[in-house]
Design a protein around this motif. Sequence first.
Motif, PDB file in Angstrom:
ATOM      1  N   GLN A  76       0.944  -1.188   0.094  1.00 18.09           N
ATOM      2  CA  GLN A  76      -0.156   0.102   0.070  1.00 18.09           C
ATOM      3  C   GLN A  76       0.849   1.292  -0.019  1.00 18.09           C
ATOM      4  O   GLN A  76       1.986   1.308   0.564  1.00 18.09           O
ATOM      5  N   ILE A  77       0.461   2.440  -0.779  1.00 18.96           N
ATOM      6  CA  ILE A  77       1.080   3.462  -0.601  1.00 18.96           C
ATOM      7  C   ILE A  77       0.198   4.585   0.095  1.00 18.96           C
ATOM      8  O   ILE A  77      -0.855   4.806  -0.182  1.00 18.96           O
ATOM      9  N   THR A  78       0.832   5.360   1.167  1.00 15.40           N
ATOM     10  CA  THR A  78       0.154   5.966   1.712  1.00 15.40           C
ATOM     11  C   THR A  78       0.652   7.223   2.732  1.00 15.40           C
ATOM     12  O   THR A  78       1.834   7.046   2.733  1.00 15.40           O
ATOM     13  N   LYS A  79       0.079   8.115   3.097  1.00 12.52           N
ATOM     14  CA  LYS A  79       0.543   9.324   3.938  1.00 12.52           C
ATOM     15  C   LYS A  79       0.745   8.761   5.359  1.00 12.52           C
ATOM     16  O   LYS A  79      -0.166   7.993   5.873  1.00 12.52           O
ATOM     17  N   HIS A  80       2.050   9.038   5.875  1.00 14.34           N
ATOM     18  CA  HIS A  80       1.977   8.803   7.357  1.00 14.34           C
ATOM     19  C   HIS A  80       2.629   9.856   7.921  1.00 14.34           C
ATOM     20  O   HIS A  80       3.860  10.687   7.671  1.00 14.34           O
TER      21      HIS A  80
ATOM     22  N   LEU B  35      -1.107   2.298  -7.715  1.00 15.41           N
ATOM     23  CA  LEU B  35      -0.798   1.575  -6.523  1.00 15.41           C
ATOM     24  C   LEU B  35      -2.124   1.727  -5.501  1.00 15.41           C
ATOM     25  O   LEU B  35      -2.743   2.830  -5.517  1.00 15.41           O
ATOM     26  N   ARG B  36      -2.242   0.797  -4.693  1.00 13.62           N
ATOM     27  CA  ARG B  36      -3.472   0.814  -4.073  1.00 13.62           C
ATOM     28  C   ARG B  36      -3.211   1.850  -2.747  1.00 13.62           C
ATOM     29  O   ARG B  36      -1.891   1.789  -2.197  1.00 13.62           O
ATOM     30  N   THR B  37      -4.228   2.534  -2.014  1.00 18.07           N
ATOM     31  CA  THR B  37      -4.235   3.413  -1.068  1.00 18.07           C
ATOM     32  C   THR B  37      -5.190   2.907   0.079  1.00 18.07           C
ATOM     33  O   THR B  37      -4.983   3.367   1.366  1.00 18.07           O
ATOM     34  N   CYS B  38      -5.924   1.615  -0.124  1.00 17.98           N
ATOM     35  CA  CYS B  38      -6.994   1.408   0.803  1.00 17.98           C
ATOM     36  C   CYS B  38      -6.157   0.698   1.930  1.00 17.98           C
ATOM     37  O   CYS B  38      -4.901  -0.126   1.796  1.00 17.98           O
TER      38      CYS B  38
END
Length: 629
Positions: free
Chosen positions: A132-136, A169-172
């Motif tokens: 997953q690609i996401t903000k952290h 890429l998924r963000t879920c």
Amino acid sequence: MSEKDDISTLSDPHKDVPRGHTVIEGYLRLLDGSPGVYRMLDPDHRVLYVGKAKHLKNRVSNYARPSGHSARIAKMISETSQMMFLTTRTETEALLLEQNLIKQLKPHYNVLLRDDKSFPNILVTKNHDFPQITKHRGAKSSKGAYYGPFANATAVNRTLNQLQKAFLLRTCADSDFANRTRPCLQYQIKRCTAPCVGKISKEDYAALVNDAERFLQGKDSGMQKRLAEEMQAASDAMEFEVAAGLRDRIRAMTQVQTAQGINPRTISEGDVIGLHMESGQACVQVFFIRAHQNWGNRDFYPKTNGAEAEEVLSAFIGQFYDQKDPPRQIILSHDLEERELIEAALSEKAGKKVEILVPQRGEKAEIVAGAVRNARESLGRKMSETAAQAKLLAGVQAAFDLPNLPARIEVYDNSHIQGAHAVGAMIVAGPEGFMKNQYRKFDIKGDEITPGDDFGMMKEMLTRRFKRLLKDDPDRSKGLWPDLLLIDGGAGQVSAVREIMVEQGVNDIPMVGVAKGIDRDQGKEEFYRTGKRPFALQRNDPVLYFIQRLRDEAHRFAIGTHRAKRSKAISATPLDDVPGVGATRKRALLAHFGSAKAVSLANLSDLKAVTGISETIAQTIYDFFHEQR
């Protein structure tokens, strides 16, 4: 004792306590040439200043001189009644300890960095077959690769938005991924390859992840050319939909680079820091450059306390990187007297070579000049806003007959739906506008409060607030006490709040009730004070608009807090009450079983099979749900 002497003694209970350079001189015989950190304290044991020294005795002897000091240092020496010392093995250790103590103690005469928020990163997870690609934001405890920091949420969201378009890429969340039976909207709008339902193989998805990471690392040379060749090949084969998808990916990558504005060729990993000072105030502008890409900029306004530019910048760097990983290069607008020492301290902290540069020409110098220009413009705007705010506060003082110019105004409000999910909120405003780091939320807990009882909620909120103040700052020396309370309501609310304050033994803080007029029309507000007739301000009075803004901000904050509490209650599951099951284990259980109900019905062996669930925790979960029945 004369009446005059008696008054003088009462106004200064420490009148006879020795202070100044003679007190400091007395410590010299106790010191040697060790490096270390020293603290200067006033008669009330408040820390005035924290400093570090390569040679403690030499440094302290400078303060023991009766003259030759700047006005700021001379005043600090005149207030010093005692000193404390900590020796260290090296000057580098002393520097690191000094910055840590400054952040903890916030001494009056040190340069202080007041904004200490964390910065967001992009996280590519490594604990799943389809990352997953996401903000952290916050501690880097999740397994994965982190890219950043970005200056703010806007910068990271903009980059994430374009990366979705470019690499699909998924963000879920993993729990959403595990429970999908058909592609979501992200697949329909071509921002995800729908690995959740098998629309892409593990190998092909891994290739997209690799491309995304290379792009974030600045190793994207040739990637757009390769995609262009694939697009042309698809077009030649009359696979126009595939070609259109590749075209959109190329466009998204270009937009990321364009939106970043500055994309320096000579800086691969560095922070560009520009300082501008004017009228005793300072603005520091920081540009975050990673992988030859600009990941945003942010301004800071350290409290200078009369320090010179070099000291302000040195202090800023020490405090800014105290809890943050420094990059390989720090590029400054001003040189530092202790540049080599600061480089050594940051290198030791980061576990890699950190270089501090002050460029005089070339691309780096141009970017630094841009940072200084931004700092100058930002400081100009802030000084203008501060002057306007000071004028408004003076108007508030005059309108409400306050004894002093209010430096801290607290506004209280509450929010609920028929008494459910009740919360209280406090917002704070001062000379620099809204002080959002001082906002407070109150979860209304009183069992004796009747649902919808606004008076009861206000009583609980203020009781908790002032009990804490009396405990944390009994002598009102830390700037935490309000100069004015604004209450949403009329005479009844003001009278009730006055009773609450008297119960707490606090009856000297002015308070004003703000109520809408008889027509309930904004602009016709009436103001209520204890023992005085209500009055109104002219509709076009700037002070009226200011009070309305304060009340509206309190209302906004209270409603936002209430919605968050209600949303959390709606999304709560029985797993929240299971001892030993935190957020990580809850996610693992939901990903494995699909729902909290399925977890409650699972047998012991199935619970043990979940990743991260030990035999002991599995038994605890099993016993919890079977005891509930």
